[in-house]
Design a protein around this motif. Structure first.
Motif, short mmCIF file in Angstrom:
data_model
loop_
_atom_site.label_atom_id
_atom_site.label_comp_id
_atom_site.label_asym_id
_atom_site.label_seq_id
_atom_site.Cartn_x
_atom_site.Cartn_y
_atom_site.Cartn_z
N CYS A 111 0.82 -1.22 0.00
CA CYS A 111 0.00 0.00 0.00
C CYS A 111 0.85 1.26 0.00
O CYS A 111 0.32 2.36 -0.13
CB CYS A 111 -0.98 0.01 1.18
SG CYS A 111 -0.22 0.31 2.78
N VAL A 140 -5.56 1.64 0.77
CA VAL A 140 -5.38 1.70 -0.68
C VAL A 140 -6.22 0.61 -1.33
O VAL A 140 -6.26 -0.53 -0.83
CB VAL A 140 -3.88 1.54 -1.04
CG1 VAL A 140 -3.67 1.45 -2.54
CG2 VAL A 140 -3.08 2.71 -0.47
N ASN A 141 -6.86 0.93 -2.44
CA ASN A 141 -7.68 0.00 -3.20
C ASN A 141 -6.87 -1.25 -3.57
O ASN A 141 -5.71 -1.15 -3.98
CB ASN A 141 -8.16 0.74 -4.46
CG ASN A 141 -9.00 -0.11 -5.35
OD1 ASN A 141 -8.55 -1.13 -5.87
ND2 ASN A 141 -10.22 0.32 -5.55
N GLN A 187 -5.13 -1.32 -6.93
CA GLN A 187 -3.90 -0.52 -6.96
C GLN A 187 -2.75 -1.31 -6.32
O GLN A 187 -1.63 -1.30 -6.83
CB GLN A 187 -4.13 0.79 -6.23
CG GLN A 187 -3.18 1.88 -6.61
CD GLN A 187 -3.58 3.21 -5.99
OE1 GLN A 187 -4.53 3.33 -5.23
NE2 GLN A 187 -2.82 4.22 -6.31
N GLY A 195 -8.12 6.08 -0.57
CA GLY A 195 -8.26 6.46 -1.96
C GLY A 195 -6.98 6.79 -2.67
O GLY A 195 -5.89 6.40 -2.24
N ASP A 196 -7.16 7.53 -3.76
CA ASP A 196 -6.03 7.84 -4.64
C ASP A 196 -5.27 9.09 -4.22
O ASP A 196 -4.26 9.42 -4.82
CB ASP A 196 -6.54 8.03 -6.07
CG ASP A 196 -7.20 6.77 -6.62
OD1 ASP A 196 -6.82 5.67 -6.17
OD2 ASP A 196 -8.08 6.89 -7.48
N ASP A 197 -5.77 9.82 -3.21
CA ASP A 197 -5.16 11.10 -2.86
C ASP A 197 -4.18 10.98 -1.68
O ASP A 197 -3.90 11.96 -1.02
CB ASP A 197 -6.23 12.14 -2.55
CG ASP A 197 -7.09 11.76 -1.35
OD1 ASP A 197 -7.06 10.58 -0.95
OD2 ASP A 197 -7.80 12.64 -0.83
#
Length: 176
Positions: free
Chosen positions: A15, A106-107, A110, A158-160
């Protein structure tokens, strides 16, 4: 006595705990430690060899001992843990009692992209698995570990997830 914050990053394998941890430590001018690297230094063996030669139980007890030693250091630092570290031997309570836990949520897609062949070879739990088996393993791990990760004082999702985002969250945490 001055307060020396210890920022402890937790989350699934892959992650980004080590990558983000190094960046945040540099930004804050803190020391950086990687729990797995400290275990290797202590034991003189790579993590896969510890698992293979001495078993997971031995590894988890060693991991707890090294974690305790690190958290007893009287200065500020950022610590990246292994994905399972918070889930054994009451380590999550130890982390929360001694520092500021940060869950990097984290997804799984990903994470799968980040687990290159080279990365998989360093992680005993994924060795010999194909992509489908790795996805299933990640889903099962998250289901098992989520209860521990959810105890984190700060959760980034998330992505941020970035150095700036984590530092902003830490500043908000200190103000509250």
């Amino acid at each position: 006595m001055t307060y020396s914050p210890k920022i402890v990053l937790i989350g699934m394998p892959g992650c980004g705990k080590s990558t983000l941890g190094k960046q945040v430590a540099k930004q804050l001018n803190f020391d950086f430690y990687d729990l797995d690297e400290e275990i290797v230094k202590t034991e003189g063996l790579e993590i896969p060899k510890i698992f293979l030669n001495k078993g997971e139980g031995y590894f988890r007890n060693l991991e707890t001992k090294v974690l305790q030693d690190l958290l007893s250091i009287d200065r500020s630092f950022v610590l990246s843990t292994g994905g399972g570290a918070p889930c054994f031997n009451d380590n999550m309570d130890l982390i929360n009692d001694s520092g500021i836990s940060v869950f990097l949520d984290v997804n799984l897609d990903q994470i799968l992209q980040r687990l290159t062949k080279n990365e998989v070879e360093k992680r005993p739990m994924f060795q010999g698995l194909d992509t489908g088996e790795i996805i299933l393993k990640l889903q099962n791990l998250l289901a098992e570990r989520g209860v521990f990760y959810d105890k984190a004082k700060i959760k980034l999702s998330g992505d941020d997830i970035s150095t700036e985002h984590l530092i902003s969250e830490l500043m908000s945490y200190f103000k509250s």
